[in-house]
Design a protein around this motif. Structure first.
Motif, PDB file in Angstrom:
ATOM      1  N   TYR A   1       0.826  -1.211   0.000  1.00  0.00           N
ATOM      2  CA  TYR A   1       0.000   0.000   0.000  1.00  0.00           C
ATOM      3  C   TYR A   1       0.861   1.263   0.000  1.00  0.00           C
ATOM      4  O   TYR A   1       0.574   2.222  -0.737  1.00  0.00           O
ATOM      5  CB  TYR A   1      -0.933   0.006   1.210  1.00  0.00           C
ATOM      6  CG  TYR A   1      -2.183  -0.815   1.038  1.00  0.00           C
ATOM      7  CD1 TYR A   1      -3.054  -0.590  -0.028  1.00  0.00           C
ATOM      8  CD2 TYR A   1      -2.523  -1.815   1.949  1.00  0.00           C
ATOM      9  CE1 TYR A   1      -4.207  -1.342  -0.185  1.00  0.00           C
ATOM     10  CE2 TYR A   1      -3.689  -2.570   1.799  1.00  0.00           C
ATOM     11  CZ  TYR A   1      -4.518  -2.324   0.730  1.00  0.00           C
ATOM     12  OH  TYR A   1      -5.667  -3.066   0.582  1.00  0.00           O
TER      13      TYR A   1
ATOM     14  N   SER B   1      -6.552  10.780  -6.378  1.00  0.00           N
ATOM     15  CA  SER B   1      -7.519   9.999  -5.596  1.00  0.00           C
ATOM     16  C   SER B   1      -6.985   8.615  -5.265  1.00  0.00           C
ATOM     17  O   SER B   1      -7.147   8.127  -4.139  1.00  0.00           O
ATOM     18  CB  SER B   1      -8.847   9.887  -6.356  1.00  0.00           C
ATOM     19  OG  SER B   1      -8.726   9.035  -7.486  1.00  0.00           O
ATOM     20  N   TRP B   2      -6.321   7.970  -6.232  1.00  0.00           N
ATOM     21  CA  TRP B   2      -5.776   6.642  -5.966  1.00  0.00           C
ATOM     22  C   TRP B   2      -4.597   6.710  -4.992  1.00  0.00           C
ATOM     23  O   TRP B   2      -4.420   5.824  -4.158  1.00  0.00           O
ATOM     24  CB  TRP B   2      -5.360   5.965  -7.267  1.00  0.00           C
ATOM     25  CG  TRP B   2      -6.526   5.348  -7.975  1.00  0.00           C
ATOM     26  CD1 TRP B   2      -7.202   5.854  -9.045  1.00  0.00           C
ATOM     27  CD2 TRP B   2      -7.179   4.122  -7.634  1.00  0.00           C
ATOM     28  NE1 TRP B   2      -8.223   5.009  -9.399  1.00  0.00           N
ATOM     29  CE2 TRP B   2      -8.240   3.940  -8.555  1.00  0.00           C
ATOM     30  CE3 TRP B   2      -6.973   3.156  -6.654  1.00  0.00           C
ATOM     31  CZ2 TRP B   2      -9.086   2.830  -8.507  1.00  0.00           C
ATOM     32  CZ3 TRP B   2      -7.821   2.047  -6.602  1.00  0.00           C
ATOM     33  CH2 TRP B   2      -8.856   1.892  -7.533  1.00  0.00           C
TER      34      TRP B   2
ATOM     35  N   VAL C   1      -6.233   6.885  -1.683  1.00  0.00           N
ATOM     36  CA  VAL C   1      -6.813   5.577  -1.341  1.00  0.00           C
ATOM     37  C   VAL C   1      -5.732   4.634  -0.806  1.00  0.00           C
ATOM     38  O   VAL C   1      -5.890   4.004   0.248  1.00  0.00           O
ATOM     39  CB  VAL C   1      -7.497   4.954  -2.579  1.00  0.00           C
ATOM     40  CG1 VAL C   1      -7.742   3.453  -2.367  1.00  0.00           C
ATOM     41  CG2 VAL C   1      -8.813   5.649  -2.859  1.00  0.00           C
ATOM     42  N   PHE C   2      -4.616   4.541  -1.523  1.00  0.00           N
ATOM     43  CA  PHE C   2      -3.548   3.637  -1.110  1.00  0.00           C
ATOM     44  C   PHE C   2      -2.921   4.084   0.212  1.00  0.00           C
ATOM     45  O   PHE C   2      -2.592   3.249   1.062  1.00  0.00           O
ATOM     46  CB  PHE C   2      -2.477   3.553  -2.203  1.00  0.00           C
ATOM     47  CG  PHE C   2      -2.956   2.902  -3.470  1.00  0.00           C
ATOM     48  CD1 PHE C   2      -3.705   1.739  -3.425  1.00  0.00           C
ATOM     49  CD2 PHE C   2      -2.661   3.452  -4.709  1.00  0.00           C
ATOM     50  CE1 PHE C   2      -4.150   1.118  -4.598  1.00  0.00           C
ATOM     51  CE2 PHE C   2      -3.097   2.850  -5.878  1.00  0.00           C
ATOM     52  CZ  PHE C   2      -3.848   1.689  -5.827  1.00  0.00           C
TER      53      PHE C   2
ATOM     54  N   ALA D   1      -5.385   3.277   3.053  1.00  0.00           N
ATOM     55  CA  ALA D   1      -5.416   1.833   3.270  1.00  0.00           C
ATOM     56  C   ALA D   1      -4.154   1.372   3.984  1.00  0.00           C
ATOM     57  O   ALA D   1      -4.200   0.518   4.876  1.00  0.00           O
ATOM     58  CB  ALA D   1      -5.572   1.108   1.937  1.00  0.00           C
TER      59      ALA D   1
ATOM     60  N   PRO E   1      -9.781  -1.193   3.855  1.00  0.00           N
ATOM     61  CA  PRO E   1      -9.104  -1.150   2.547  1.00  0.00           C
ATOM     62  C   PRO E   1     -10.034  -1.472   1.376  1.00  0.00           C
ATOM     63  O   PRO E   1      -9.950  -0.836   0.318  1.00  0.00           O
ATOM     64  CB  PRO E   1      -7.997  -2.201   2.683  1.00  0.00           C
ATOM     65  CG  PRO E   1      -7.712  -2.240   4.149  1.00  0.00           C
ATOM     66  CD  PRO E   1      -9.052  -2.070   4.793  1.00  0.00           C
TER      67      PRO E   1
ATOM     68  N   LEU F   1     -12.201   1.478   0.608  1.00  0.00           N
ATOM     69  CA  LEU F   1     -11.400   2.509  -0.047  1.00  0.00           C
ATOM     70  C   LEU F   1     -11.145   2.165  -1.515  1.00  0.00           C
ATOM     71  O   LEU F   1     -11.257   3.030  -2.399  1.00  0.00           O
ATOM     72  CB  LEU F   1     -10.064   2.673   0.686  1.00  0.00           C
ATOM     73  CG  LEU F   1     -10.133   3.350   2.057  1.00  0.00           C
ATOM     74  CD1 LEU F   1      -8.814   3.194   2.799  1.00  0.00           C
ATOM     75  CD2 LEU F   1     -10.479   4.839   1.906  1.00  0.00           C
ATOM     76  N   LEU F   2     -10.823   0.909  -1.801  1.00  0.00           N
ATOM     77  CA  LEU F   2     -10.551   0.491  -3.173  1.00  0.00           C
ATOM     78  C   LEU F   2     -11.806   0.577  -4.038  1.00  0.00           C
ATOM     79  O   LEU F   2     -11.744   1.033  -5.188  1.00  0.00           O
ATOM     80  CB  LEU F   2      -9.994  -0.938  -3.184  1.00  0.00           C
ATOM     81  CG  LEU F   2      -8.600  -1.110  -2.580  1.00  0.00           C
ATOM     82  CD1 LEU F   2      -8.249  -2.581  -2.466  1.00  0.00           C
ATOM     83  CD2 LEU F   2      -7.552  -0.380  -3.414  1.00  0.00           C
TER      84      LEU F   2
ATOM     85  N   GLY G   1     -14.265   2.571  -3.477  1.00  0.00           N
ATOM     86  CA  GLY G   1     -14.479   4.002  -3.648  1.00  0.00           C
ATOM     87  C   GLY G   1     -13.609   4.574  -4.755  1.00  0.00           C
ATOM     88  O   GLY G   1     -14.059   5.435  -5.530  1.00  0.00           O
ATOM     89  N   GLY G   2     -12.360   4.101  -4.842  1.00  0.00           N
ATOM     90  CA  GLY G   2     -11.466   4.556  -5.910  1.00  0.00           C
ATOM     91  C   GLY G   2     -11.984   4.179  -7.288  1.00  0.00           C
ATOM     92  O   GLY G   2     -11.911   4.972  -8.235  1.00  0.00           O
TER      93      GLY G   2
END
Length: 247
Positions: free
Chosen positions: A91, A137-138, A141-142, A145, A167, A170-171, A173-174
Motif C-alpha cells: 500500500y 484519488s488513488w 486511497v492507497f 489503506a 481497505p 477505499l478500493l 471508492g477509488g
C-alpha cells in the motif's frame, strides 16, 4: 472532450490497478499467501498490461519490479519482515508511486489514458485535469489503506476491520470515483471556464471536404473571422475572455 473514448479510457485506468487488486486480495502476511499474490499479480499485469510495459509506463515497470522483489522474498527469506508486512509495504509503495508520478508530471492515470485516447486530446486541459485528479484519488486511497493496515500492525483495531473492510471500501471508492469523476469534472469546468460555456456559441456545424469532414462552431456577429488552432488543440484551448472581446 473524450467523446466515445471516455468509457474505454476509464476501463484502462482501472485495468492499470487490476494486478494490484489481485495482489492485495491474497497477500495475508504468510509465505504461501505472498507467493500466490505475487504470481497472480504478475500474470495479470503481463496479460492485461503488456502494452504498458512495452511503452515503458512508470507505474507498470515499478509494479513488475516490486512483484519480482516480493516473490524473491517469499522464496529466499521465508517468514521475513518483507513477508510479514507485505500488505503494508504494498500500500505504501503504491501511494509513493502515485504521488511520485504527479511530481514527475507523468500521472499514472494519464499515461494509461493516453494509450486509448486520440493524440489530439492529450494536451487538452480537461483531459489532463481529469487524469491528474484520478491519480491523486488513488494515491490517497492507497495511503489511507496503508495507514489502516499499519495501525493494525501496531495492535489497533480488529483484523477484519483494519485489513479487510476499510481497505476494500477505499478500493471500491477509488473505482467508483474513476468511473464517475470524468463526467462531473467535464461538466463543471465547461460550465465555468471554457468557450463551450459562452451562451451564444452555436452547435457543431459540418462542411464535407472530399472523404473528410470539417467541424466548426460560430459565435457573435459582424465580419467573418476564422480562428484556427494547432492540430493538437480544439476550441476549448481558446481563452473565453479573448473570444468575448472578438465578438
Amino acid at each position: 472532450i473524450l467523446s466515445q473514448k471516455e468509457s474505454l479510457m476509464r476501463t484502462y485506468i482501472i485495468r492499470a490497478f487490476l494486478p494490484w487488486l489481485i495482489f492485495l486480495a491474497f497477500a495475508d502476511g504468510s509465505v504461501l499467501g505472498l507467493k500466490i499474490a505475487t504470481l497472480g499479480g504478475a500474470l495479470t499485469l503481463l496479460l492485461f498490461n503488456w502494452r504498458a510495459l512495452k511503452e515503458k509506463f512508470l507505474f507498470d515497470w515499478a509494479s513488475i519490479l516490486f512483484l519480482i522483489m516480493m516473490w524473491a522474498a517469499s522464496v529466499e527469506f521465508g517468514q521475513s519482515f518483507l513477508v510479514t508486512y507485505s500488505l503494508l509495504i504494498a500500500y505504501l509503495f503504491l501511494a509513493i508511486i502515485s504521488f511520485m508520478s504527479l511530481w514527475l508530471r507523468v500521472p499514472v492515470a494519464l499515461q494509461h489514458a493516453k494509450s486509448r485516447v486520440a493524440v489530439q486530446y492529450w494536451n487538452h486541459p480537461l483531459f489532463i485535469g481529469v487524469n491528474h485528479w484520478i491519480t491523486v484519488s488513488w494515491g490517497i486511497v492507497f495511503l489511507m489503506a496503508g495507514i489502516s493496515v499499519g495501525l493494525f500492525d501496531l495492535g489497533i483495531g480488529s483484523k477484519f476491520l483494519m485489513i479487510s473492510i476499510i481497505p476494500v471500501v477505499l478500493l471500491v471508492g477509488g473505482i467508483i470515483f474513476t468511473a464517475l469523476f470524468p463526467d462531473h469534472y467535464k461538466k463543471k469546468v465547461i460550465k465555468v471556464g471554457t468557450v463551450a460555456a459562452l451562451n451564444d456559441l452555436s452547435g457543431p456545424k459540418m462542411i464535407p471536404i472530399g472523404t473528410m469532414r470539417l467541424i466548426y462552431r460560430t459565435i457573435g456577429k459582424g465580419p467573418l473571422l476564422i480562428l484556427l488552432q494547432d492540430s493538437q488543440m480544439n476550441l476549448h484551448h481558446w481563452d473565453p475572455d479573448f473570444i468575448k472581446m472578438l465578438t
